[in-house]
Design a protein around this motif. Structure first.
Motif, PDB file in Angstrom:
ATOM      1  N   LYS A  18      10.834  -0.287  -6.468  1.00 48.66           N
ATOM      2  CA  LYS A  18       9.471  -0.476  -5.962  1.00 48.66           C
ATOM      3  C   LYS A  18       9.542  -0.885  -4.501  1.00 48.66           C
ATOM      4  O   LYS A  18      10.243  -1.847  -4.158  1.00 48.66           O
TER       5      LYS A  18
ATOM      6  N   ASN B 242       5.877   2.482  -6.884  1.00 49.20           N
ATOM      7  CA  ASN B 242       6.971   2.403  -7.858  1.00 49.20           C
ATOM      8  C   ASN B 242       7.642   3.776  -7.896  1.00 49.20           C
ATOM      9  O   ASN B 242       6.948   4.799  -7.826  1.00 49.20           O
TER      10      ASN B 242
ATOM     11  N   ASN C  43       3.634  -0.735  -2.431  1.00 46.59           N
ATOM     12  CA  ASN C  43       2.908  -0.569  -3.697  1.00 46.59           C
ATOM     13  C   ASN C  43       3.348   0.674  -4.447  1.00 46.59           C
ATOM     14  O   ASN C  43       2.711   1.088  -5.406  1.00 46.59           O
TER      15      ASN C  43
ATOM     16  N   LYS D 110      -1.260  -4.832 -13.642  1.00 44.02           N
ATOM     17  CA  LYS D 110       0.186  -5.037 -13.761  1.00 44.02           C
ATOM     18  C   LYS D 110       0.521  -6.540 -13.782  1.00 44.02           C
ATOM     19  O   LYS D 110       1.323  -7.002 -14.593  1.00 44.02           O
TER      20      LYS D 110
ATOM     21  N   ASP E 137       1.813   5.381  -6.907  1.00 44.16           N
ATOM     22  CA  ASP E 137       1.258   4.529  -5.857  1.00 44.16           C
ATOM     23  C   ASP E 137       0.177   3.652  -6.497  1.00 44.16           C
ATOM     24  O   ASP E 137      -0.878   4.148  -6.881  1.00 44.16           O
ATOM     25  N   LEU E 138       0.457   2.361  -6.633  1.00 46.00           N
ATOM     26  CA  LEU E 138      -0.473   1.486  -7.352  1.00 46.00           C
ATOM     27  C   LEU E 138      -1.691   1.120  -6.496  1.00 46.00           C
ATOM     28  O   LEU E 138      -1.530   0.708  -5.343  1.00 46.00           O
ATOM     29  N   SER E 139      -2.871   1.277  -7.078  1.00 40.35           N
ATOM     30  CA  SER E 139      -4.103   0.866  -6.392  1.00 40.35           C
ATOM     31  C   SER E 139      -4.246  -0.647  -6.549  1.00 40.35           C
ATOM     32  O   SER E 139      -3.506  -1.281  -7.307  1.00 40.35           O
TER      33      SER E 139
ATOM     34  N   ASP F 289      -4.680  -1.388 -10.144  1.00 38.68           N
ATOM     35  CA  ASP F 289      -3.408  -1.301 -10.892  1.00 38.68           C
ATOM     36  C   ASP F 289      -2.579  -2.566 -10.690  1.00 38.68           C
ATOM     37  O   ASP F 289      -1.938  -3.063 -11.619  1.00 38.68           O
ATOM     38  N   LEU F 290      -2.585  -3.071  -9.452  1.00 42.72           N
ATOM     39  CA  LEU F 290      -1.787  -4.270  -9.159  1.00 42.72           C
ATOM     40  C   LEU F 290      -2.277  -5.449  -9.994  1.00 42.72           C
ATOM     41  O   LEU F 290      -1.490  -6.240 -10.500  1.00 42.72           O
TER      42      LEU F 290
END
Ligand SMILES: C[S@@+](CC[C@H](N)C(=O)[O-])C[C@H]1O[C@@H](n2cnc3c(N)ncnc32)[C@H](O)[C@@H]1O
Ligand code: SF4
Length: 453
Positions: A330, A335, A333, A370, A361-363, A366-367
């Motif tokens: 990672k 992974n 942002n 997570k 690509d985490l928004s 999403d963060l």
């Protein structure tokens, strides 16, 4: 205060509904006073993040060694049987090329490394020469200070010697994570592992004799053939080894394993039922807590508050660079995962290309999900304050119904300052995580959350 800022009209627009009301409200006259060229407004800036800018957060490194001396029936990891020294030499050569390429490409050489995790497969099958080549390359291309580093090597009983351990120590390794799974010879054999319980005990002993390592042992709850007697024997033997860390994974029957084939598909072996596995884990939990072990995650126990810094950093979202076939990393942002066959992995590196297979690509949303899934209900040192500090709001306010249901049903304690799991909550920790994360996703999907500034 700046006059221009004082003069800005400050409508109380907090949501889409407010915005519609505001636009429709004839008493609010538009002005041309605002002139936004920047966000956040300068009046909010201070020196809090200067240090972070000068010294970016630490970096973890994961290195995958896919070779094993056997293929265990439960194992779902990317692994292959070791056939020759040359086969591993070739892999280590490619790993070293990857390390150089990645470090240069992403400018990682100056970034402080705080954890290295060599996992597998079985990293302890590397010869001393191969290990030396690998660590020398790592140290050449990364900023590693052995005095401020957690360096873990996964080791299998019977695949390392005292001389290898001496070499690990000389190269900064200070944590050995040993896969034992069971201390009952019959259960070990039923999983197609080659060592015996006596060999495992002897291997742990030699790590103690060399000294200077935190020792973690992995046990699996729910292996084929397990009875309460064999399970109790395994736990008692583990507790008798003076180790400071114990991880108990629930054995999950993944579709790519021999246990799936033999236990689910052809039914030639019997795997413990779901409820039986819960009994094993409940028994372990009671025993370990009675022996003064603390939990630092829902499946990891520690005697002296030591833990896996690598896992903590990763779950909490620190950057992690991944080396080797199929490994996960990672950066920022994003992974990503490397290609998952050695053939494809080698091909890319031969062509001086990074061996990345896929990424995500985490928004911002999403963060958040997570963080809740991996930290809130899993880590025993995760306060609500930490979440608020990172994301600016309290997740209890976002999902009050889910929180009160989980409290009512006895999964979490009735508290408002922190999410604390009950014993039932620990046993079903991933269920609790999922309920919380799903509820948050639901709120996001309805877009009820207002944006404030
Ligand atoms: C990648 S293995 C490395 C350990 C080392 N190769 C050995 O076997 O001693 C790390 C751990 O993953 C766990 N593991 C493997 N398969 C699993 C499964 N199906 N469900 C849960 N945990 C699993 C085992 O406890 C194992 O010790
Ligand atoms: S448990 Fe360890 S030794 Fe067994 S197949 Fe998996 S990685 Fe290899």
């Amino acid at each position: 205060m700046d006059k221009a800022i004082n003069n800005v009209v400050q409508p109380s627009v907090k949501s889409l509904e407010d915005l519609t009301l505001f636009i429709n409200d004839s008493s609010e006259q538009p002005t041309r006073e605002e002139f936004y060229t920047n966000y956040p407004f300068y009046k909010y800036w201070n020196s809090d993040s200067n240090e972070k800018l000068l010294n970016p957060e630490g970096l973890s490194i994961y290195i995958h060694i896919p070779f094993c001396i056997q293929i265990c029936d439960y194992c779902f990891y990317n692994k292959e049987l070791i056939k020759s020294k040359e086969q591993v030499n070739e892999y280590v050569d490619f790993l070293c090329r990857e390390i150089k390429m990645v470090s240069e490409k992403y400018g990682l050489k100056t970034r402080k490394v705080n954890a290295i995790y060599m996992g597998g497969g079985t990293p302890s099958v590397l010869t001393e020469k191969q290990f030396e080549q690998l660590t020398a390359t790592l140290y050449e291309h990364h900023n590693v200070d052995p005095d401020n580093l957690e360096f873990t090597v996964e080791a299998e009983p019977g695949t390392f010697s005292k001389s290898k351990l001496e070499q690990y120590k000389a190269n900064g390794v200070n944590r050995i994570s040993m896969g034992v799974q069971s201390f009952d010879d019959e259960i070990i054999k039923l999983s197609s592992r080659k060592h015996t319980a006596a060999k495992a005990i002897q291997s742990i002993q030699s790590v103690h004799e060399i000294g200077g390592f935190n020792i973690n042992i992995d046990l699996l709850s729910g292996l084929a053939g397990e009875t309460m007697e064999t399970w109790e024997k395994s736990l008692d033997t583990a507790l008798g080894q003076s180790i400071n860390l114990l991880t108990i994974y629930k054995m999950k029957t993944y579709a790519n394993t021999n246990f799936f084939m033999k236990g689910v598909h052809t039914k030639e072996i019997e795997l413990p039922s779901e409820s039986r596995e819960v009994e094993f884990m409940t028994f372990a939990l009671d025993k370990l807590l009675a022996e003064d072990y603390q939990m630092w995650s829902t499946f990891a126990f520690s005697k002296d508050h030591s833990k896996s810094g690598y896992i903590e950093h990763t779950w909490r979202g620190q950057d992690m660079v991944a080396y080797g076939v199929s490994s996960f990393g990672k950066l920022g942002n994003i992974n990503y995962q490397n290609l998952n066959t050695t053939h494809l992995y080698y091909e890319r590196i031969k062509n001086d290309q990074l061996p990345i297979f896929r990424s995500f690509d985490l928004s911002f949303k999403d963060l958040i999900v997570k963080e809740l899934l991996l930290c809130a209900a899993r880590l025993f040192s995760y306060t609500k304050q930490e979440f608020i500090h990172k994301f600016g709001f309290d997740y209890f306010d976002l999902i009050p119904e889910a929180i009160s249901q989980l409290t009512l049903k006895g999964y979490i304690e009735d508290r408002t300052d922190e999410l604390v799991l009950t014993k039932q909550g620990i046993l079903f920790g991933d269920f609790v995580s999922k309920v919380i994360a799903d509820s948050v996703k639901n709120v996001f999907a309805k877009d009820k959350i207002g944006y404030t500034y």
